[in-house]
Design an enzyme around this catalytic site. Structure first.
Site, PDB file in Angstrom:
ATOM      1  N   ALA A  67       0.864  -1.183   0.000  1.00 28.13           N
ATOM      2  CA  ALA A  67       0.000   0.000   0.000  1.00 28.13           C
ATOM      3  C   ALA A  67       0.898   1.230   0.000  1.00 28.13           C
ATOM      4  CB  ALA A  67      -0.905   0.017   1.225  1.00 28.13           C
ATOM      5  N   LYS A  68       0.332   2.353  -0.261  1.00 27.89           N
ATOM      6  CA  LYS A  68       1.052   3.629  -0.079  1.00 27.89           C
ATOM      7  C   LYS A  68       0.008   4.712   0.057  1.00 27.89           C
ATOM      8  CE  LYS A  68       5.478   4.760  -0.239  1.00 27.89           C
ATOM      9  NZ  LYS A  68       6.483   3.720   0.042  1.00 27.89           N
ATOM     10  N   GLY A  69       0.390   5.786   0.758  1.00 24.65           N
ATOM     11  CA  GLY A  69      -0.521   6.916   0.886  1.00 24.65           C
ATOM     12  C   GLY A  69       0.245   8.192   0.659  1.00 24.65           C
TER      13      GLY A  69
END
Ligand code: GLU
Length: 423
Positions: free
Chosen positions: A111-113
């Protein structure tokens, strides 16, 4: 063979991640009908976040979170605060997190934000309000068994403490396992802050053994003097390597005799930049990348080693502390330069997420390890992943990057195949 790129993600960096995937999928003979399922992010959230500024005005910041695949467990990856953050960039970084976690055997999808903002221009109070608003907007999408954020560029332990606090207030009880990279006093792991940089230095020393460069007298150049670059530099220096150039977003510094890192750290603590330090001469980012050295560590943004400079870099080891610092076109050029040993990003900077995994495990059990235990477990996983990558590259006659990506992608592909497709 390449397949579709959804317009929402279409950016140079997402294209780059897809291009890498497509090459590996061809090499591994992954069936065509499995490819989009492996490649396209499972879920992405985009939020407009009104935040009150110190002067009383309101600014709407854009925030994103992309969860790449849910096949092997919850998703995991950092949160980036940077002026150039886009949904496409975050999606590419999420894809790389998937291959990184699979390569190192962690039970996570990637994931990444990110929030499009310049943290250098925000006050502490504004940063706190941006972070809390972002966390609040993401409450239905994150959680210890869903998706576990961590620090990345522009965020740190304080950011994670605010995220943990905001999430815990909503839950009505303390939930430390919702984020990693927290301060140790809030359930963070010993060694987490240093993990990525120390991992880079460990793998550099393994690469030096492999190609036969002695540490004493070796020279290193580090692009990016943030959490990863500065710890990698000081750890390498302790191994006897001379750090001859460093840089940050503002500018660079060169000293053929070796930069005094303890003094530089004092300067950075005061001024927030390496620029203006009197223990070296000013250089540009491009000069830094082309400086002759044994070890070049890009530890800043994506797409720094390109067709423009790939034939001109002058190092023996390219240790990718950053995510995606080398474009596929530059990779093709470096493949024609067998004198350069590449430690690819998803291996080189994996120390961070490995110790994040340890932090999550410790939080879930409320049982904490000493630093020696954390570090020895970290080095064991890095050693195993390094050897598997070296052996795959040798056996299949491919580059280190291709080997690392192949091992990661193959593992996710196998897991998806065994789980099947419902209904
Ligand atoms: N942001 C780091 C990375 O790119 C760490 C992610 C994590 O610890 O979850 O690998």
């Amino acid at each position: 063979m390449s397949s579709m790129i959804p317009p929402v993600y279409d950016t140079p960096v997402f294209r780059m991640a897809c291009q890498q995937f497509d090459l590996v999928a061809d090499f591994l003979d992954i069936p065509v009908n499995a490819r989009d399922r492996l490649k396209l992010p499972k879920r992405s959230v985009s939020v407009a976040m009104p935040v009150r500024r110190d002067d009383g005005s309101t600014t709407v910041f854009m925030g994103y979170r992309v969860q790449h695949h849910l096949t092997l467990g919850p998703t995991k990856g950092g949160v980036r605060f940077h002026p150039e953050v886009t949904l496409g960039e975050v999606a590419a970084l999420a894809m790389w997190m998937s291959w990184k976690c699979a390569l190192t055997g962690l039970p996570y999808g990637g994931a990444k934000g990110g929030v499009t903002c310049n943290p250098r221009e925000l006050s502490t109070g504004e940063l706190e309000r941006v972070t809390r608003r972002y966390t609040q907007e993401l409450i239905p999408f994150i959680g210890p068994q869903i998706d576990i954020p961590a620090p990345d560029m522009g965020t740190n332990e304080q950011t994670m403490a605010w995220m943990m606090d905001t999430y815990s207030l909503q839950s009505g009880h303390c939930v430390p396992a919702v984020v990693t990279g927290k301060p140790v006093s809030l359930g963070g792991s010993l060694g987490r802050r240093e993990a990525t940089g120390r991992g880079v230095a460990y793998l550099v020393s393994r690469a030096m053994d492999t190609i036969g460069i002695p540490a004493n007298g070796a020279t290193a150049v580090v692009q990016g003097y943030g959490n990863v670059g500065s710890i990698a530099a000081s750890t390498m220096a302790r191994q006897g390597i001379k750090i001859i150039a460093v840089s940050d977003a503002v500018g660079g510094l060169y000293n053929a005799k070796g930069i005094d890192l303890a003094k530089l750290d004092e300067h950075v603590a005061k001024t927030k930049s390496v620029v203006g330090f009197d223990g070296g001469e000013a250089i540009t980012n491009e000069q830094l990348l082309l400086t002759p050295c044994d070890i070049l560590v890009p530890a800043a943004l994506e797409r720094q080693i390109t067709v423009e400079n790939a034939s001109k870099i002058q190092c023996r080891i390219l240790a990718e502390g950053a995510n995606g610092p080398t474009t596929p076109e530059a990779d093709a050029i470096i493949a024609q330069r067998p004198e350069i040993f590449v430690i690819p990003d998803i291996l080189c900077n994996a120390g961070g997420v490995i110790v994040s995994y340890f932090e999550w495990v410790q939080d879930l059990q409320s049982f904490f390890w000493d630093e020696g235990e954390v570090m020895s477990k970290l080095y064991r996983i890095l050693e195993q992943s390094f050897m598997q990558t070296v052996n795959f590259a040798k056996k299949r006659k491919v580059s280190m990057r291709f080997a690392a990506l192949s091992l990661g992608i193959q593992r996710v592909h196998e897991a998806k195949t065994i789980r099947g497709l419902f209904p």
